[in-house]
Design a protein around this motif. Structure first.
Motif, PDB file in Angstrom:
ATOM      1  N   PRO A  20       0.796  -1.231   0.000  1.00 21.48           N
ATOM      2  CA  PRO A  20       0.000   0.000   0.000  1.00 21.48           C
ATOM      3  C   PRO A  20       0.828   1.279   0.000  1.00 21.48           C
ATOM      4  CG  PRO A  20      -0.866  -1.589   1.583  1.00 21.48           C
ATOM      5  CD  PRO A  20       0.457  -2.118   1.119  1.00 21.48           C
ATOM      6  N   VAL A  21       2.091   1.198   0.410  1.00 22.93           N
ATOM      7  CA  VAL A  21       2.931   2.397   0.429  1.00 22.93           C
ATOM      8  C   VAL A  21       3.301   2.833  -0.984  1.00 22.93           C
ATOM      9  CG1 VAL A  21       5.132   3.357   1.214  1.00 22.93           C
ATOM     10  CG2 VAL A  21       3.841   1.801   2.700  1.00 22.93           C
ATOM     11  N   THR A  22       3.506   1.858  -1.876  1.00 20.75           N
ATOM     12  CA  THR A  22       4.005   2.184  -3.220  1.00 20.75           C
ATOM     13  C   THR A  22       3.063   1.786  -4.352  1.00 20.75           C
ATOM     14  OG1 THR A  22       5.182   0.071  -3.359  1.00 20.75           O
ATOM     15  CG2 THR A  22       6.391   1.946  -2.436  1.00 20.75           C
ATOM     16  N   MET A  23       2.077   0.935  -4.075  1.00 24.00           N
ATOM     17  CA  MET A  23       1.234   0.399  -5.136  1.00 24.00           C
ATOM     18  C   MET A  23      -0.228   0.792  -4.914  1.00 24.00           C
ATOM     19  SD  MET A  23       3.305  -1.283  -7.091  1.00 24.00           S
ATOM     20  CE  MET A  23       2.238  -2.395  -8.026  1.00 24.00           C
ATOM     21  N   PRO A  24      -0.955   1.130  -5.998  1.00 23.95           N
ATOM     22  CA  PRO A  24      -2.371   1.468  -5.848  1.00 23.95           C
ATOM     23  C   PRO A  24      -3.205   0.220  -5.531  1.00 23.95           C
ATOM     24  CG  PRO A  24      -1.795   1.361  -8.156  1.00 23.95           C
ATOM     25  CD  PRO A  24      -0.509   1.215  -7.398  1.00 23.95           C
ATOM     26  N   TYR A  25      -4.408   0.445  -5.042  1.00 22.49           N
ATOM     27  CA  TYR A  25      -5.307  -0.661  -4.745  1.00 22.49           C
ATOM     28  C   TYR A  25      -5.981  -1.170  -6.012  1.00 22.49           C
ATOM     29  CZ  TYR A  25      -4.754   0.343   0.178  1.00 22.49           C
ATOM     30  OH  TYR A  25      -4.217   0.518   1.423  1.00 22.49           O
ATOM     31  N   GLY A  26      -6.289  -2.445  -6.010  1.00 21.92           N
ATOM     32  CA  GLY A  26      -7.002  -3.054  -7.120  1.00 21.92           C
ATOM     33  C   GLY A  26      -7.940  -4.113  -6.593  1.00 21.92           C
ATOM     34  N   HIS A  27      -8.440  -4.932  -7.501  1.00 27.82           N
ATOM     35  CA  HIS A  27      -9.318  -6.024  -7.101  1.00 27.82           C
ATOM     36  C   HIS A  27      -8.495  -7.204  -6.581  1.00 27.82           C
ATOM     37  CE1 HIS A  27     -13.038  -4.208  -8.541  1.00 27.82           C
ATOM     38  NE2 HIS A  27     -12.331  -3.736  -9.549  1.00 27.82           N
TER      39      HIS A  27
END
Length: 418
Positions: free
Chosen positions: A258-265
């Motif tokens: 979550p610090v570097t990557m966006p949320y997805g399914h």
């Protein structure tokens, strides 16, 4: 018109005051007993309990030089304590579970130490099987580091002596650097087809639930140690697109960091696995999918040149079963699976293709591991995975204790003895 609306509202309010609307009780099935407070589970013939603490899912479980006393597998003792299993030393790889001497860093390559155990299972011979992904999360970066040969392995342990019997490692063509070996089931039946050995030790089936690479099913000849893959990247073992599970009324969105990557399914592929009572079919499902599938085990054991074509052709869709993680089977052939959106464990009946709720309780959330004990109970863990920092909003929200529940099996169900 406005006056009519006022009258109608008054009548509705009066009706509500006189009689409460019907509501869901939130409970079904036999009463749940708390067997222990913690994570994954395996139950021996003598009633011994074993757990695992995956370093591939939680950096709090990763052995590092700064935190050298973590353990991947433990025995849960009757007094409520737990001890590393099969020994403290076996759980403590020298220098930790991570290797920073390479660029980029990887997980450690030890075949004789535990790195990141995802599953513990006790088979019909009362042997403990430890499935090690060979991967661990770096606590500093929150990244799941890749595996290297030697780390991913299947370990068998003699419960009478508490000693390792054999360690099965995998070639890079079977367990990839980005594989995530998730769950395992064993068939000890004699004279199994499709093997190059005499098959005296049986066969193991393993799911690869990787969120980064290709999902699939791994087959291990426990006599020769040979292993191979089937359904590699097949759509039936992959996560479905844009699946959004709900747990306790909240939608789940996932990020590997979550610090570097966006949320997805939800990206989890083939995860739950269960061997039919007669050993003829293997049932499997992905977390990011609502369907239960099966395939003849003979098709998985076959590794002739056209065997993958045949395996893909023989997968059967058994219908929707809800969002589930682990699966399990009893001697009646009933297939049990968590139903996390319904706070429940469900049963699929292969004999007539129907399903029902086995047990439902507001305390149930993310049902992970399920295990049928010799005592006629289904044991299952509730580990609050949806409250980890990998799920939106990216904060750690789990609250101890994690719980191991048990409930009596219906219709005299017992552990499968093959």
């Amino acid at each position: 018109m406005f006056a009519k609306r006022i009258v109608t509202t008054s009548l509705v309010s009066l009706a509500v005051a006189q009689q409460q609307p019907i509501s869901d009780s939130g409970v079904a099935g036999p009463p749940l007993d708390i067997a222990f407070l913690y994570n994954g589970v395996a139950v021996s013939q003598e009633g011994r309990l074993f757990s695992n603490y995956p370093a591939g899912l939680d950096p709090n479980n990763t052995n590092t030089p700064q935190t050298p006393n973590k353990y991947q597998v433990a025995e849960l003792l009757p007094n409520g304590t737990q001890v590393p299993y099969p020994s403290a030393d076996y759980n403590h790889p020298p220098g930790g579970a991570l290797n920073f001497s390479t660029t980029p860093a990887t997980s450690a390559s030890y075949s004789d130490y535990l790195i990141g155990v995802q599953s513990v299972v006790i088979d019909s011979s009362n042997t403990l099987l430890i499935l090690d992904t060979g991967r661990a999360v770096d606590p500093a970066s929150a990244m799941l580091l890749p595996a290297v040969p030697g780390g991913p392995k299947l370990v068998t342990v003699d419960l009478a002596t508490n000693q390792v019997i054999r360690t099965y490692t995998f070639p890079v063509t079977v367990a990839y650097q980005d594989s995530y070996l998730n769950d395992v089931r064993v068939d000890r039946s004699p004279n199994l087809s499709g093997l190059n050995s005499n098959g005296s030790a049986g066969v193991a089936y393993i799911t690869d639930s990787s969120t980064e690479g290709r999902n699939g099913i791994i087959v291990v000849d426990l006599t020769s140690g040979e292993s191979w893959r089937h359904l590699d990247g097949d759509p039936r073992v992959r996560p479905l697109e844009q699946v959004t599970p709900y747990v306790w009324g909240q939608p789940l969105f996932y990020s590997s960091n979550p610090v570097t990557m966006p949320y997805g399914h939800i990206p989890f592929g083939s995860d739950g696995i269960a061997l039919g009572a007669d050993g003829q079919h293997l049932f499997f499902s992905s977390i990011a999918g609502r369907y239960l599938y099966s395939i003849p085990t003979s098709a998985l054991r076959d590794h002739s040149p056209t065997s993958e074509l045949m395996a893909q052709n023989m997968v059967q869709n058994r219908g929707e079963k809800g969002i589930s993680d682990g699966l399990e089977t009893d001697s009646n052939g009933y297939i049990y699976g968590g139903n996390i959106e319904q706070e429940a464990v469900s049963i699929y009946f292969p004999s007539n293709a129907t399903q029902t709720t086995f047990v439902r309780d507001p305390r149930i959330n993310w049902v992970d591991t399920l295990s049928v004990g010799w005592d006629g109970y289904l044991y299952f863990t509730v580990n609050q995975l949806q409250l980890t920092s990998s799920f939106y909003p990216g904060t750690e929200r789990r609250q101890l204790p994690y719980v191991l529940f048990k409930a009596p099996l219906p219709d005299g169900g017992k552990k499968i003895m093959t």
